[in-house]
Scaffold this motif. Structure first.
Motif, PDB file in Angstrom:
ATOM      1  N   LEU A  89      35.635  42.712  48.356  1.00  0.00           N
ATOM      2  CA  LEU A  89      36.049  43.801  50.175  1.00  0.00           C
ATOM      3  C   LEU A  89      37.395  44.059  49.991  1.00  0.00           C
ATOM      4  O   LEU A  89      38.826  43.665  48.986  1.00  0.00           O
ATOM      5  CB  LEU A  89      35.831  43.105  51.257  1.00  0.00           C
ATOM      6  N   PRO A  90      38.252  44.959  50.040  1.00  0.00           N
ATOM      7  CA  PRO A  90      39.434  45.446  50.133  1.00  0.00           C
ATOM      8  C   PRO A  90      40.162  44.233  51.428  1.00  0.00           C
ATOM      9  O   PRO A  90      39.230  43.956  52.511  1.00  0.00           O
ATOM     10  CB  PRO A  90      39.786  46.976  51.002  1.00  0.00           C
ATOM     11  N   GLY A  91      41.368  43.970  50.619  1.00  0.00           N
ATOM     12  CA  GLY A  91      42.168  42.933  51.168  1.00  0.00           C
ATOM     13  C   GLY A  91      43.028  43.233  52.682  1.00  0.00           C
ATOM     14  O   GLY A  91      43.072  44.642  52.849  1.00  0.00           O
TER      15      GLY A  91
END
Ligand code: DAH
Length: 342
Positions: free
Chosen positions: A93-95
């Motif tokens: 997942l994107p941070g």
């Protein structure tokens, strides 16, 4: 009525076992247990029954309420546990972007000088930005009619001091702190005083009405020009690299005698000559000198016994040179695009 309660119980329990997440539970709570939920609805209906029946059913309804609430709490505890136990991190997942603050380049240079000078035994002092005419000018040998005041026009405060005189102004330099430090600490004395200064400037890429300086002073017996030179050399090497050279050229400042301008070899061309140093190889960086006897006297120090050196750097100028910044107005702009680079 009794049947209604039983039906409600069955319906609630069935839906409770089907709840998949905390949101389902929340909805269930609203639907059955809240003030406008199904159970309350039934309880409101009791008031139309006759007394005996009302008491009887009221009792069962209350018991049911307690039972359902307990079941609900158990289920939500279990749900919490299972969320914790089943938790996993999806590393794909994107941070989450957590923006970090940045120090202004002026602060960076200031910190570096404070580190350097505290390691040389200097105290770091702070002084008032709202100054009196006396400390900012007169005590520094810039009497009321001194022509050099012209170069330091500032913001005068339309408000009298405690004596009723209109002599308050925004300080034009950190030098008034020389007098304040002498008055407070006497000699011998080593102090570094960074701070914000103000002048009535028409702003452009090189001029700003609000800027920063750092003043340095050392008073002791037998202080001479060689001491001054060595301090300025140390600063140049620390900020611009160990090959940096210093040259000192005479310049008049009313509060030092002799006074001079310290210039460092250009950080960009190393002294060969380039656009930054206007093809001279040198960059004017610091005003300095040996403290004038009148100024020592104004600070309550006997010039027959003590002598002192003083210097004043423009922090904006230092930061501009160190980080190759081409517009002084950027420092106070508060523009994240600028600040994020440091
Ligand atoms: N206060 C001077 C200015 O703002 C700079 C300066 C010159 C400070 C000579 C000093 C000094 O301490 O000795 O232009």
């Amino acid at each position: 009525m009794k049947n209604k309660l039983d039906a409600l119980r069955t319906e609630f329990l069935q839906q409770l076992t089907q709840a998949k997440d905390e949101e389902d539970l929340r909805q269930l709570e609203i639907k059955f247990l809240s003030r406008k939920g199904k159970l309350s609805e039934i309880m409101h209906g009791l008031k139309n029954l006759d007394l005996k029946l009302r008491q009887e059913i009221g009792k069962s309804a209350n018991q049911l309420k307690i039972e359902l609430q307990n079941k609900f709490q158990e289920a939500s505890k279990l749900m919490k546990k299972s969320i914790v136990n089943n938790e996993y991190v999806d590393v794909t997942l994107p941070g989450i972007n957590r923006p970090q603050g940045h120090l202004n380049p002026i602060t960076l240079v200031q910190n570096e000088l404070e580190d350097l000078f505290s390691s040389l035994g200097f105290m770091i002092l702070d002084g008032p930005e709202l100054e009196s005419d006396y400390f900012n000018f007169t005590a520094l040998n810039l009497g009321p009619d001194h022509p050099a005041r012209d170069m330091q026009d500032t913001f005068y405060i339309d408000y009298p001091n405690r004596q009723g005189e209109y002599d308050l102004l925004m300080r034009t330099q950190t030098s008034p702190m020389q007098i304040r430090a002498m008055n407070k600490y006497g000699a011998p004395l080593r102090a570094l005083i960074p701070g914000r200064c103000f002048r009535n400037e028409a702003t452009d890429a090189r001029h700003e009405h609000t800027f920063y300086q750092v003043e340095g002073m050392l008073i002791d017996k037998n202080i001479n020009f060689a001491h001054l030179k060595s301090f300025l050399e140390i600063v140049g090497k620390r900020l611009f690299g160990s090959n940096t050279k210093l040259r000192m050229r005479p310049k008049f400042f009313p509060f030092v005698e002799p006074g001079n301008n310290g210039e460092y070899t250009c950080f960009l061309c190393g002294g060969k000559g380039c656009r930054v140093c206007k093809y001279t190889g040198w960059l004017e960086t610091v005003g300095a000198g040996l403290i004038h006897p009148d100024v020592l006297r104004a600070g309550g120090i006997d010039p027959e016994i003590y002598s002192g050196l003083a210097f004043g750097f423009g922090l904006n100028r230092l930061a501009m040179l160190k980080y190759n910044i081409n517009d002084v107005r950027l420092f106070n702009s508060g523009d994240p695009k600028f600040l994020e680079q440091f």
